[in-house]
Design a protein around this motif. Sequence first.
Motif, PDB file in Angstrom:
ATOM      1  N   ARG A  32      -8.437  -0.827  -7.766  1.00 60.37           N
ATOM      2  CA  ARG A  32      -8.528   0.545  -8.267  1.00 60.37           C
ATOM      3  C   ARG A  32      -7.194   0.885  -8.947  1.00 60.37           C
ATOM      4  O   ARG A  32      -6.219   0.148  -8.781  1.00 60.37           O
ATOM      5  N   THR A  33      -7.166   1.991  -9.659  1.00 55.70           N
ATOM      6  CA  THR A  33      -5.940   2.338 -10.381  1.00 55.70           C
ATOM      7  C   THR A  33      -4.803   2.556  -9.396  1.00 55.70           C
ATOM      8  O   THR A  33      -4.943   3.292  -8.428  1.00 55.70           O
ATOM      9  N   ILE A  34      -3.682   1.898  -9.659  1.00 54.93           N
ATOM     10  CA  ILE A  34      -2.494   2.021  -8.807  1.00 54.93           C
ATOM     11  C   ILE A  34      -1.575   3.041  -9.458  1.00 54.93           C
ATOM     12  O   ILE A  34      -1.119   2.842 -10.578  1.00 54.93           O
ATOM     13  N   SER A  35      -1.309   4.138  -8.768  1.00 56.22           N
ATOM     14  CA  SER A  35      -0.349   5.126  -9.281  1.00 56.22           C
ATOM     15  C   SER A  35       0.944   4.958  -8.507  1.00 56.22           C
ATOM     16  O   SER A  35       0.948   4.987  -7.283  1.00 56.22           O
ATOM     17  N   LEU A  36       2.037   4.765  -9.237  1.00 60.29           N
ATOM     18  CA  LEU A  36       3.297   4.414  -8.588  1.00 60.29           C
ATOM     19  C   LEU A  36       4.416   5.299  -9.110  1.00 60.29           C
ATOM     20  O   LEU A  36       4.521   5.549 -10.303  1.00 60.29           O
ATOM     21  N   GLN A  37       5.243   5.804  -8.217  1.00 59.27           N
ATOM     22  CA  GLN A  37       6.437   6.533  -8.627  1.00 59.27           C
ATOM     23  C   GLN A  37       7.595   6.006  -7.798  1.00 59.27           C
ATOM     24  O   GLN A  37       7.556   6.075  -6.570  1.00 59.27           O
ATOM     25  N   ARG A  51       6.561   6.013  -4.018  1.00 58.79           N
ATOM     26  CA  ARG A  51       5.276   6.546  -3.531  1.00 58.79           C
ATOM     27  C   ARG A  51       4.154   5.859  -4.307  1.00 58.79           C
ATOM     28  O   ARG A  51       4.256   5.687  -5.519  1.00 58.79           O
ATOM     29  N   VAL A  52       3.115   5.486  -3.587  1.00 60.03           N
ATOM     30  CA  VAL A  52       2.023   4.744  -4.214  1.00 60.03           C
ATOM     31  C   VAL A  52       0.698   5.368  -3.813  1.00 60.03           C
ATOM     32  O   VAL A  52       0.533   5.790  -2.671  1.00 60.03           O
ATOM     33  N   ASN A  53      -0.236   5.408  -4.747  1.00 56.03           N
ATOM     34  CA  ASN A  53      -1.592   5.865  -4.433  1.00 56.03           C
ATOM     35  C   ASN A  53      -2.571   4.883  -5.063  1.00 56.03           C
ATOM     36  O   ASN A  53      -2.601   4.735  -6.282  1.00 56.03           O
ATOM     37  N   GLU A  58      -2.600   6.551   0.186  1.00 48.06           N
ATOM     38  CA  GLU A  58      -1.289   6.994  -0.291  1.00 48.06           C
ATOM     39  C   GLU A  58      -0.214   6.662   0.731  1.00 48.06           C
ATOM     40  O   GLU A  58      -0.375   6.919   1.931  1.00 48.06           O
ATOM     41  N   LEU A 144       0.097   8.260   4.345  1.00 48.12           N
ATOM     42  CA  LEU A 144      -0.367   9.643   4.244  1.00 48.12           C
ATOM     43  C   LEU A 144      -1.881   9.742   4.260  1.00 48.12           C
ATOM     44  O   LEU A 144      -2.436  10.704   4.772  1.00 48.12           O
ATOM     45  N   LEU A 311       3.511  -5.080 -11.904  1.00 45.16           N
ATOM     46  CA  LEU A 311       4.419  -4.127 -11.260  1.00 45.16           C
ATOM     47  C   LEU A 311       5.806  -4.182 -11.890  1.00 45.16           C
ATOM     48  O   LEU A 311       6.416  -3.148 -12.170  1.00 45.16           O
TER      49      LEU A 311
END
Lengths: 330, 314
Positions: A32-37, A51-53, A58, A144, A311
């Motif tokens: 699935r889409t990996i959202s990373l900050q 932080r990763v979702n 999360e 989370l 990544l």
Amino acid sequence: MVISKSEQSYIRSSLLAGDSHRADGRGLDRFRTISLQAGGDVAPLANGSARVNIGGSEVIAAVKLEGPSGDDEALGRNGGRISCTITCSQSAYPYKTNSQLDETSSDLTSIISSALSSSITPSPQLTIVPNKKSWLLNVDALVLSDAGNILDALFISIRGALWDLKIPRTRGIQFTSREPGDLEGEADIMKGVLRERKQIDAVDFELEDFWEDGDPLVNRDSLPIAISLNILHPIYFLDACLAEEESAPDRLVLFFSFPSPAKSARYSSGGVAPGTLHGIHLMGPGELPYTRLMPLIAQGEKHARELCVALNSMLRGEDAKINAQTTIRR
Amino acid sequence: MFSIVPLAPRGREYGPTRHHPSVQKDVDMGLDLDDDLDHSSRITSPGEMISSSSAVLRGHGTYVEGEGVIASVTGVITRVNKLVTVRAVKSRYSPEVGDLVVGRIVEVAQSRWKVDVNGRQDAVLHLASVNLPGGIQRRKLETDELQMRNFFEEGDLLVAEVQAAGGGNASLHTRSLKFGKLRNGQLATVPPALVRRLKSQFHSLPCGVDLILGMNGYIWVSKHVKESEQLGEEGFDAEGVYSNVNDDIDNATRAAISRVSNVILVLARHHVPLTDMILNDAYDWVIEQGISTADILLGEAGESMVLSVTAQLP
């Protein structure tokens, strides 16, 4: 989350069908889409954070450096140490009791910390004073919310925090006894060597610059990565959602690290430099025949390498953006 | 295949400026509070004054402060005669008598099951409210209580109707052949407020997919069952109704089920109310554009689909 027997059998038969179907239509090896900050506002007080979702799972991870406090364990250690703690928040698992939460947290901690310590330490960058003092990396991760594949999400966030980590520059100092006509107190180790021409061992250190500056870890490209292969004989699939994890509970978790591109370019035969396997875990009630293990590890390495490359390029892009912003500000 | 995107930082949105109470009165003086009697629905947010408190009964979602009735939740103002309430936009499902719900068994208790219906409390399904194998008129025996797991187990999904609801406690029943255990499909969860109450919550899409739109936000997407194949009153037997075994489902139907699920989730993500018309339109649009199933949910095609579908709404 418990799902019904007919839902489980539907998911299993869909996965094993001719052209495998998953609940959301993904292919077997699609994440699935990996959202990373990484860095920035995630945990400004930590030395490195991320932080990763992943589709609802999360995780926040933070790394804090600790100088040796004088206990015997730290003395005489080169290469640094790493200590990892995973915490599952109650909001992620509202139906679990406290003791079940603790159990889950400690399971995840033990799986992840052994892979981390074997791949990150020993590292000469983490030594402060040779043979005397080295950095202790405290890695903390907080779950989370869990929408499946929490182990991969945890490791991606820890990796992001380590990518963002800045190690302060230090300078070794030594104390000399007062001699008449001589400099009192501290002396720079370089000056000491030049002047006295004998082996001077620094016994302590001081910070050269402010806490915000520092050097990132060398070889950030070769930070480790985890990949979970969910096994449903005869196929495997990546990035399971919660319902899929219930239906195919057997899982093979692999921890890899790959050398940085500069090193692998020197690889003579022209192929790709092989990755290093830092840990294997087989989770779940089922058995895995030995003959299936090696092909699965090879496939896992392929996927882990792709994930690493993706990544690295994304994090490098983010770094470039941050650098551009800071130069504009200046 | 991996797609990695930057995560937007949290907590960037800030509300409008709040004024000191003494200044707020001056700000509110500019509001003409009587003209909204003509509007059928108005969205309000916490702290906004709805009307003056003379000759007005205040209902849920409001409170009285000074001489005004003020909203305490974000939602739609509803007026019935003299009663003013604010129906919250984001709230848990509240069971009402006659609602059709899709629920999941969480507990098997003495002669009853506890069912999760996405509300504040679990609903109750009594053993006396289900159809027992052997005929509609069969009497409940003591052994039935001991064998409750033969009917519904923990984790089973079922469709039922709310028989009685008071103060959050809901009682369900499955005393009809169209209710009962669910199989041959998958579940999609959407916010309960998006499911419209229609003449029938059972829909059949032309692609061979059946939908059950539970009022509690649980939507069951499954393989189509033809009318003629449904069991009649005489043929009611335990093997069929309480069985956990799925039928054979071909790949085309499985793909259609995944596609419909994704369409539902994307529409819910964009807060589009769900009716069978909208779902039909969205599904046809997706087929026309030739978008792959996963890309509906994970890619950006979802945005365009929502735009094109909502453009046709009145």
